[in-house]
Write a protein that holds these residues in place. Structure first.
Motif, PDB file in Angstrom:
ATOM      1  N   ASN A   1       0.830  -1.196   0.000  1.00  0.00           N
ATOM      2  CA  ASN A   1       0.000   0.000   0.000  1.00  0.00           C
ATOM      3  C   ASN A   1       0.868   1.251   0.000  1.00  0.00           C
ATOM      4  O   ASN A   1       0.586   2.227  -0.700  1.00  0.00           O
ATOM      5  CB  ASN A   1      -0.913  -0.002   1.227  1.00  0.00           C
ATOM      6  N   GLU A   2       1.939   1.208   0.776  1.00  0.00           N
ATOM      7  CA  GLU A   2       2.826   2.367   0.855  1.00  0.00           C
ATOM      8  C   GLU A   2       3.451   2.667  -0.504  1.00  0.00           C
ATOM      9  O   GLU A   2       3.574   3.831  -0.900  1.00  0.00           O
ATOM     10  CB  GLU A   2       3.911   2.128   1.900  1.00  0.00           C
ATOM     11  N   ALA A   3       3.834   1.613  -1.231  1.00  0.00           N
ATOM     12  CA  ALA A   3       4.417   1.795  -2.559  1.00  0.00           C
ATOM     13  C   ALA A   3       3.397   2.390  -3.520  1.00  0.00           C
ATOM     14  O   ALA A   3       3.726   3.265  -4.342  1.00  0.00           O
ATOM     15  CB  ALA A   3       4.922   0.456  -3.097  1.00  0.00           C
ATOM     16  N   ILE A   4       2.152   1.939  -3.425  1.00  0.00           N
ATOM     17  CA  ILE A   4       1.090   2.480  -4.272  1.00  0.00           C
ATOM     18  C   ILE A   4       0.846   3.940  -3.929  1.00  0.00           C
ATOM     19  O   ILE A   4       0.723   4.799  -4.812  1.00  0.00           O
ATOM     20  CB  ILE A   4      -0.209   1.669  -4.108  1.00  0.00           C
ATOM     21  N   CYS A   5       0.775   4.235  -2.637  1.00  0.00           N
ATOM     22  CA  CYS A   5       0.524   5.609  -2.196  1.00  0.00           C
ATOM     23  C   CYS A   5       1.634   6.545  -2.653  1.00  0.00           C
ATOM     24  O   CYS A   5       1.373   7.690  -3.024  1.00  0.00           O
ATOM     25  CB  CYS A   5       0.383   5.667  -0.679  1.00  0.00           C
ATOM     26  N   ASP A   6       2.865   6.052  -2.621  1.00  0.00           N
ATOM     27  CA  ASP A   6       3.982   6.880  -3.073  1.00  0.00           C
ATOM     28  C   ASP A   6       3.791   7.265  -4.531  1.00  0.00           C
ATOM     29  O   ASP A   6       4.015   8.423  -4.923  1.00  0.00           O
ATOM     30  CB  ASP A   6       5.287   6.116  -2.885  1.00  0.00           C
ATOM     31  N   ARG A   7       3.359   6.301  -5.329  1.00  0.00           N
ATOM     32  CA  ARG A   7       3.128   6.587  -6.744  1.00  0.00           C
ATOM     33  C   ARG A   7       1.954   7.547  -6.920  1.00  0.00           C
ATOM     34  O   ARG A   7       2.012   8.483  -7.735  1.00  0.00           O
ATOM     35  CB  ARG A   7       2.857   5.269  -7.488  1.00  0.00           C
TER      36      ARG A   7
ATOM     37  N   HIS B   1       2.792  11.251  -5.802  1.00  0.00           N
ATOM     38  CA  HIS B   1       3.629  11.910  -6.802  1.00  0.00           C
ATOM     39  C   HIS B   1       2.783  12.329  -8.003  1.00  0.00           C
ATOM     40  O   HIS B   1       3.010  13.398  -8.589  1.00  0.00           O
ATOM     41  CB  HIS B   1       4.766  10.994  -7.251  1.00  0.00           C
ATOM     42  N   SER B   2       1.808  11.502  -8.368  1.00  0.00           N
ATOM     43  CA  SER B   2       0.918  11.836  -9.470  1.00  0.00           C
ATOM     44  C   SER B   2       0.060  13.054  -9.128  1.00  0.00           C
ATOM     45  O   SER B   2      -0.143  13.949  -9.963  1.00  0.00           O
ATOM     46  CB  SER B   2       0.022  10.637  -9.794  1.00  0.00           C
TER      47      SER B   2
ATOM     48  N   ASP C   1      -9.931   5.173   0.196  1.00  0.00           N
ATOM     49  CA  ASP C   1      -9.809   4.474   1.481  1.00  0.00           C
ATOM     50  C   ASP C   1      -8.378   4.002   1.709  1.00  0.00           C
ATOM     51  O   ASP C   1      -7.866   4.040   2.833  1.00  0.00           O
ATOM     52  CB  ASP C   1     -10.755   3.273   1.520  1.00  0.00           C
ATOM     53  N   MET C   2      -7.726   3.573   0.643  1.00  0.00           N
ATOM     54  CA  MET C   2      -6.346   3.118   0.746  1.00  0.00           C
ATOM     55  C   MET C   2      -5.425   4.266   1.123  1.00  0.00           C
ATOM     56  O   MET C   2      -4.559   4.137   1.994  1.00  0.00           O
ATOM     57  CB  MET C   2      -5.912   2.519  -0.588  1.00  0.00           C
ATOM     58  N   VAL C   3      -5.601   5.419   0.490  1.00  0.00           N
ATOM     59  CA  VAL C   3      -4.783   6.592   0.802  1.00  0.00           C
ATOM     60  C   VAL C   3      -5.060   7.068   2.223  1.00  0.00           C
ATOM     61  O   VAL C   3      -4.143   7.461   2.951  1.00  0.00           O
ATOM     62  CB  VAL C   3      -5.062   7.724  -0.208  1.00  0.00           C
ATOM     63  N   ALA C   4      -6.323   7.008   2.642  1.00  0.00           N
ATOM     64  CA  ALA C   4      -6.689   7.451   3.981  1.00  0.00           C
ATOM     65  C   ALA C   4      -5.992   6.613   5.050  1.00  0.00           C
ATOM     66  O   ALA C   4      -5.593   7.128   6.096  1.00  0.00           O
ATOM     67  CB  ALA C   4      -8.202   7.382   4.156  1.00  0.00           C
ATOM     68  N   VAL C   5      -5.859   5.305   4.800  1.00  0.00           N
ATOM     69  CA  VAL C   5      -5.149   4.438   5.748  1.00  0.00           C
ATOM     70  C   VAL C   5      -3.714   4.922   5.909  1.00  0.00           C
ATOM     71  O   VAL C   5      -3.192   5.033   7.024  1.00  0.00           O
ATOM     72  CB  VAL C   5      -5.163   2.964   5.268  1.00  0.00           C
ATOM     73  N   ALA C   6      -3.077   5.227   4.792  1.00  0.00           N
ATOM     74  CA  ALA C   6      -1.696   5.708   4.837  1.00  0.00           C
ATOM     75  C   ALA C   6      -1.594   7.027   5.587  1.00  0.00           C
ATOM     76  O   ALA C   6      -0.683   7.248   6.393  1.00  0.00           O
ATOM     77  CB  ALA C   6      -1.151   5.861   3.424  1.00  0.00           C
ATOM     78  N   MET C   7      -2.542   7.924   5.327  1.00  0.00           N
ATOM     79  CA  MET C   7      -2.538   9.221   6.002  1.00  0.00           C
ATOM     80  C   MET C   7      -2.703   9.044   7.505  1.00  0.00           C
ATOM     81  O   MET C   7      -1.996   9.652   8.305  1.00  0.00           O
ATOM     82  CB  MET C   7      -3.667  10.098   5.451  1.00  0.00           C
TER      83      MET C   7
ATOM     84  N   GLU D   1      -2.067   6.510   9.366  1.00  0.00           N
ATOM     85  CA  GLU D   1      -0.981   5.788  10.025  1.00  0.00           C
ATOM     86  C   GLU D   1       0.348   6.530   9.930  1.00  0.00           C
ATOM     87  O   GLU D   1       1.367   6.055  10.400  1.00  0.00           O
ATOM     88  CB  GLU D   1      -0.853   4.384   9.416  1.00  0.00           C
ATOM     89  N   HIS D   2       0.327   7.717   9.316  1.00  0.00           N
ATOM     90  CA  HIS D   2       1.503   8.591   9.251  1.00  0.00           C
ATOM     91  C   HIS D   2       2.718   7.874   8.665  1.00  0.00           C
ATOM     92  O   HIS D   2       3.818   7.973   9.173  1.00  0.00           O
ATOM     93  CB  HIS D   2       1.842   9.138  10.647  1.00  0.00           C
ATOM     94  N   TRP D   3       2.506   7.168   7.583  1.00  0.00           N
ATOM     95  CA  TRP D   3       3.601   6.481   6.932  1.00  0.00           C
ATOM     96  C   TRP D   3       4.602   7.503   6.406  1.00  0.00           C
ATOM     97  O   TRP D   3       4.272   8.638   6.080  1.00  0.00           O
ATOM     98  CB  TRP D   3       3.090   5.623   5.785  1.00  0.00           C
ATOM     99  N   ASP D   4       5.833   7.077   6.306  1.00  0.00           N
ATOM    100  CA  ASP D   4       6.904   7.965   5.854  1.00  0.00           C
ATOM    101  C   ASP D   4       6.598   8.560   4.490  1.00  0.00           C
ATOM    102  O   ASP D   4       6.901   9.727   4.234  1.00  0.00           O
ATOM    103  CB  ASP D   4       8.229   7.203   5.813  1.00  0.00           C
ATOM    104  N   VAL D   5       5.982   7.792   3.610  1.00  0.00           N
ATOM    105  CA  VAL D   5       5.676   8.293   2.272  1.00  0.00           C
ATOM    106  C   VAL D   5       4.745   9.501   2.345  1.00  0.00           C
ATOM    107  O   VAL D   5       4.870  10.450   1.559  1.00  0.00           O
ATOM    108  CB  VAL D   5       5.064   7.178   1.394  1.00  0.00           C
ATOM    109  N   VAL D   6       3.816   9.512   3.302  1.00  0.00           N
ATOM    110  CA  VAL D   6       2.887  10.624   3.457  1.00  0.00           C
ATOM    111  C   VAL D   6       3.602  11.824   4.061  1.00  0.00           C
ATOM    112  O   VAL D   6       3.368  12.970   3.660  1.00  0.00           O
ATOM    113  CB  VAL D   6       1.685  10.199   4.320  1.00  0.00           C
ATOM    114  N   GLN D   7       4.476  11.588   5.015  1.00  0.00           N
ATOM    115  CA  GLN D   7       5.244  12.682   5.604  1.00  0.00           C
ATOM    116  C   GLN D   7       6.134  13.336   4.553  1.00  0.00           C
ATOM    117  O   GLN D   7       6.238  14.568   4.495  1.00  0.00           O
ATOM    118  CB  GLN D   7       6.082  12.150   6.770  1.00  0.00           C
ATOM    119  N   GLN D   8       6.756  12.514   3.725  1.00  0.00           N
ATOM    120  CA  GLN D   8       7.583  13.068   2.657  1.00  0.00           C
ATOM    121  C   GLN D   8       6.745  13.868   1.669  1.00  0.00           C
ATOM    122  O   GLN D   8       7.187  14.902   1.138  1.00  0.00           O
ATOM    123  CB  GLN D   8       8.334  11.947   1.925  1.00  0.00           C
ATOM    124  N   HIS D   9       5.536  13.406   1.429  1.00  0.00           N
ATOM    125  CA  HIS D   9       4.611  14.130   0.559  1.00  0.00           C
ATOM    126  C   HIS D   9       4.303  15.505   1.142  1.00  0.00           C
ATOM    127  O   HIS D   9       4.306  16.510   0.417  1.00  0.00           O
ATOM    128  CB  HIS D   9       3.329  13.307   0.393  1.00  0.00           C
ATOM    129  N   SER D  10       4.057  15.573   2.439  1.00  0.00           N
ATOM    130  CA  SER D  10       3.778  16.857   3.098  1.00  0.00           C
ATOM    131  C   SER D  10       4.974  17.798   2.983  1.00  0.00           C
ATOM    132  O   SER D  10       4.810  18.995   2.736  1.00  0.00           O
ATOM    133  CB  SER D  10       3.423  16.635   4.570  1.00  0.00           C
TER     134      SER D  10
END
Length: 207
Positions: free
Chosen positions: A61-67, A70-71, A113-119, A121-130
């Protein structure tokens, strides 16, 4: 050397296939209902083989969210264009980001819903996005200061303040509540534009 390079390329290709297949299943079935076994079955491999590349479903999920993020960033940045003042360009950037997130909530609920889970759970990919979002905002603020449009300030610190002030219009979980409470139409956009007017008044070199 040739074998090693081929093996590395094969590993990258396999990871990309896992991510692409998982994203399709998350869109069709939903993140919560999709299992690693489902992903493996769709790929014609064993769950153990999937785990060779991703230790958990959350990692996929984290890999998908990262993509995805970025999009979203790229689409929002493209909305800037080259014409207009810094205020106009920053408004376009923020409104575009808000519109993309709102669209995903309304029209692509399973993917949201998938992105919301990442948000949540404060995954690193979301923090980097911020961090990147604040960098984008600070770039435009610096351009506005250079043009004499905005007063002198610490661009990055002000970008963080703006990002936090706009959270209810940008953060998926908070925005979802607003969408559910409203018709999801123009009223929310009007509120965002009014808040931006207020914020930009405070930034103006003439204020």
């Amino acid at each position: 050397m040739g074998r090693k390079k081929t093996s590395e390329l094969d590993a990258v290709a396999t990871k990309q296939s896992i991510v692409a297949t998982a994203e399709r299943l998350f869109r069709d079935i939903g993140y919560a209902k999709t299992t690693v076994a489902d992903i493996a079955k769709a790929l014609g491999m064993s769950p153990a083989n999937v785990y060779r590349y991703f230790p958990t479903k959350a990692a996929i999920n984290e890999a998908i969210c990262d993509r995805l993020v970025h999009s979203i960033e790229a689409e929002s940045w493209e909305s800037l264009g080259e014409e207009g003042t810094a205020t106009e360009r920053l408004t376009r950037f923020i409104v575009a980001y808000h519109t993309i997130i709102k669209r995903s909530i309304i029209k692509e609920k399973k993917l949201y819903d998938m992105v919301a889970v990442a948000m949540d759970e404060h995954w690193d990919v979301v923090q980097q996005h911020s961090y990147r979002m604040c960098n984008y905002i600070s770039i435009i603020l610096e351009q506005g200061m250079a043009a004499g449009e905005f007063r002198r300030m610490d661009g990055y610190k002000m970008a963080i303040a703006l990002h936090e002030a706009l959270t209810v219009f940008l953060y998926p979980s908070l925005l979802e509540h607003r969408v559910n409470e409203s018709d999801g139409g123009s009223s929310m956009l009007e509120e965002l534009e009014q808040l931006l007017d207020l914020l930009f008044y405070g930034l103006s070199a003439k204020a």
